[in-house]
Design an enzyme around this catalytic site. Structure first.
Site, PDB file in Angstrom:
ATOM      1  N   ASP A  29       0.826  -1.212   0.000  1.00 20.59           N
ATOM      2  CA  ASP A  29       0.000   0.000   0.000  1.00 20.59           C
ATOM      3  C   ASP A  29       0.859   1.261   0.000  1.00 20.59           C
ATOM      4  O   ASP A  29       1.966   1.272   0.533  1.00 20.59           O
ATOM      5  CB  ASP A  29      -0.921  -0.027   1.234  1.00 20.59           C
ATOM      6  N   ASN A  77     -10.832  -2.561  -5.747  1.00 22.19           N
ATOM      7  CA  ASN A  77     -10.034  -1.599  -6.519  1.00 22.19           C
ATOM      8  C   ASN A  77     -10.638  -1.264  -7.893  1.00 22.19           C
ATOM      9  O   ASN A  77     -10.230  -0.282  -8.525  1.00 22.19           O
ATOM     10  CB  ASN A  77      -8.582  -2.075  -6.687  1.00 22.19           C
TER      11      ASN A  77
HETATM   12  C1  IPE Z   1      -5.336  -2.736  -0.423  1.00 26.73           C
HETATM   13  O1  IPE Z   1      -5.007  -1.400  -0.587  1.00 26.73           O
HETATM   14  C2  IPE Z   1      -5.306  -3.436  -1.743  1.00 26.73           C
HETATM   15  C3  IPE Z   1      -3.995  -3.578  -2.363  1.00 26.73           C
HETATM   16  C4  IPE Z   1      -2.848  -3.215  -1.858  1.00 26.73           C
HETATM   17  C5  IPE Z   1      -3.994  -4.213  -3.657  1.00 26.73           C
HETATM   18  P1  IPE Z   1      -6.109  -0.282  -0.751  1.00 26.73           P
HETATM   19  O2  IPE Z   1      -5.401   1.006  -0.887  1.00 26.73           O
HETATM   20  O3  IPE Z   1      -7.045  -0.648  -1.847  1.00 26.73           O
HETATM   21  O4  IPE Z   1      -6.893  -0.388   0.634  1.00 26.73           O
HETATM   22  P2  IPE Z   1      -7.760   0.705   1.404  1.00 26.73           P
HETATM   23  O5  IPE Z   1      -8.778   1.228   0.454  1.00 26.73           O
HETATM   24  O6  IPE Z   1      -6.839   1.769   1.862  1.00 26.73           O
HETATM   25  O7  IPE Z   1      -8.352  -0.037   2.573  1.00 26.73           O
HETATM   26  C1  IPE Z   2      -1.419   0.175  -3.476  1.00 32.94           C
HETATM   27  O1  IPE Z   2      -1.174   1.547  -3.498  1.00 32.94           O
HETATM   28  C2  IPE Z   2      -1.580  -0.423  -4.860  1.00 32.94           C
HETATM   29  C3  IPE Z   2      -2.961  -0.814  -5.213  1.00 32.94           C
HETATM   30  C4  IPE Z   2      -3.978  -0.783  -4.420  1.00 32.94           C
HETATM   31  C5  IPE Z   2      -3.146  -1.297  -6.554  1.00 32.94           C
HETATM   32  P1  IPE Z   2      -2.356   2.585  -3.573  1.00 32.94           P
HETATM   33  O2  IPE Z   2      -2.697   2.829  -4.994  1.00 32.94           O
HETATM   34  O3  IPE Z   2      -3.499   2.129  -2.719  1.00 32.94           O
HETATM   35  O4  IPE Z   2      -1.690   3.876  -2.954  1.00 32.94           O
HETATM   36  P2  IPE Z   2      -2.366   4.878  -1.937  1.00 32.94           P
HETATM   37  O5  IPE Z   2      -2.854   4.069  -0.783  1.00 32.94           O
HETATM   38  O6  IPE Z   2      -3.475   5.578  -2.658  1.00 32.94           O
HETATM   39  O7  IPE Z   2      -1.254   5.820  -1.552  1.00 32.94           O
HETATM   40 MG    MG Z   3      -4.017   2.392  -0.780  1.00 35.36          MG
END
Ligand code: IPE
Ligand code: IPE
Ligand code: MG
Length: 249
Positions: A29, A77
């Site tokens: 994340d 996502n």
């Molecule tokens: C969790 O991250 C999913 C992945 C890393 C693929 P998210 O960024 O989607 O999770 P939330 O929305 O902060 O809980």
């Molecule tokens: C994790 O990074 C990757 C995926 C969920 C695909 P994020 O895209 O959630 O990055 P933040 O949390 O918005 O910084």
């Molecule tokens: Mg995230």
């Protein structure tokens, strides 16, 4: 003779080789925030995140950790802007094409878990190929959650069990924890010992809910693209300082 190169690759002296986690899970994340901190578009963070993942996989190999499972794309996502979703799907496909021969060489066995049939056809194709050509590899067992959601996983397991019951092949008393685990996408893997989540967030976000009933959780404040070898070392150090009780005293 020990060269600096092998020194760098060997297990840090303050880690006990007999008490390493067998299976590490990671919620990768913070890619978007990593990019924002650099005034870059979010997708640059996803690109940079690939390098961090490669390094983590290499660490697992170097330090003798047998299984790594990462969360690449959740069932939630899809709710992101269309451009970002499409970028991610294309990135997964490109990276797999680019890295597959190296994965084979390194002896990695790659698996994808999730509702894969909903992914773009070109991505499904390379996923099938990658799983097939690495199927007999005995190195790191590397699993990627792609359109993975733990609740969806449990729903599909229930459906299959109900279907067996409907055909008269399954009785209620035969349903136990083992049978349910056998119907999850992760049925070939042990439960994770350690979960790492980056970007300072302390939640599971629908990752491996069943499998992580007794997993040790480590939250790193770094954004995923910054999660490197020293950061993994720190996570393992923390893990080795824990006492796992599994409900006992
Ligand atoms: C969790 O991250 C999913 C992945 C890393 C693929 P998210 O960024 O989607 O999770 P939330 O929305 O902060 O809980
Ligand atoms: C994790 O990074 C990757 C995926 C969920 C695909 P994020 O895209 O959630 O990055 P933040 O949390 O918005 O910084
Ligand atoms: Mg995230």
């Amino acid at each position: 003779m020990t060269t600096p190169h092998t020194l760098l690759r060997s297990l840090p002296a303050d880690l006990d080789p007999n008490r390493l986690p067998h299976h590490v899970a990671a919620i990768m994340d913070g890619n978007g925030r990593w990019a924002a901190q650099r005034h870059l578009p979010r997708v640059k963070g996803h690109q940079a995140g690939v390098d961090a993942l490669k390094e983590l996989l290499r660490c697992c190999k170097d330090w003798g950790i047998g299984a790594l499972t990462v969360f690449a794309f959740s069932t939630e996502n899809w709710g992101r802007p269309r451009y970002e979703v499409e970028f991610l799907m294309t990135l997964f496909e490109k990276v797999l094409h680019r890295e597959l021969s190296e994965l084979v060489e390194e002896g990695v066995r790659i698996r994808f878990v999730g509702a894969l049939y909903l992914l773009p056809e070109a991505l499904q194709q390379i996923i099938r190929e990658a799983m097939a050509v690495t199927a007999t590899n005995t190195g790191v067992q590397f699993t990627v959650g792609t359109n993975y959601g733990a609740r969806e996983e449990i729903v599909q397991a229930c459906r299959r069990l109900v279907e067996q019951a409907r055909l008269g092949q399954l009785q209620p008393e035969e349903v136990d924890e083992k049978l349910i685990a056998q119907h999850l996408y992760t049925h070939e893997l042990p439960d994770p010992d350690l979960l790492i989540r980056t970007s300072g967030e302390s939640r599971l976000s629908n990752f491996l809910l069943w499998q992580m009933a007794y997993t040790e959780i480590y939250v790193a404040d770094l954004m995923w693209p910054d999660f490197d070898r020293p950061a993994f070392h720190a996570a393992l150090k923390s893990y080795q300082g824990r006492q796992r009780r599994f409900g006992k005293v």
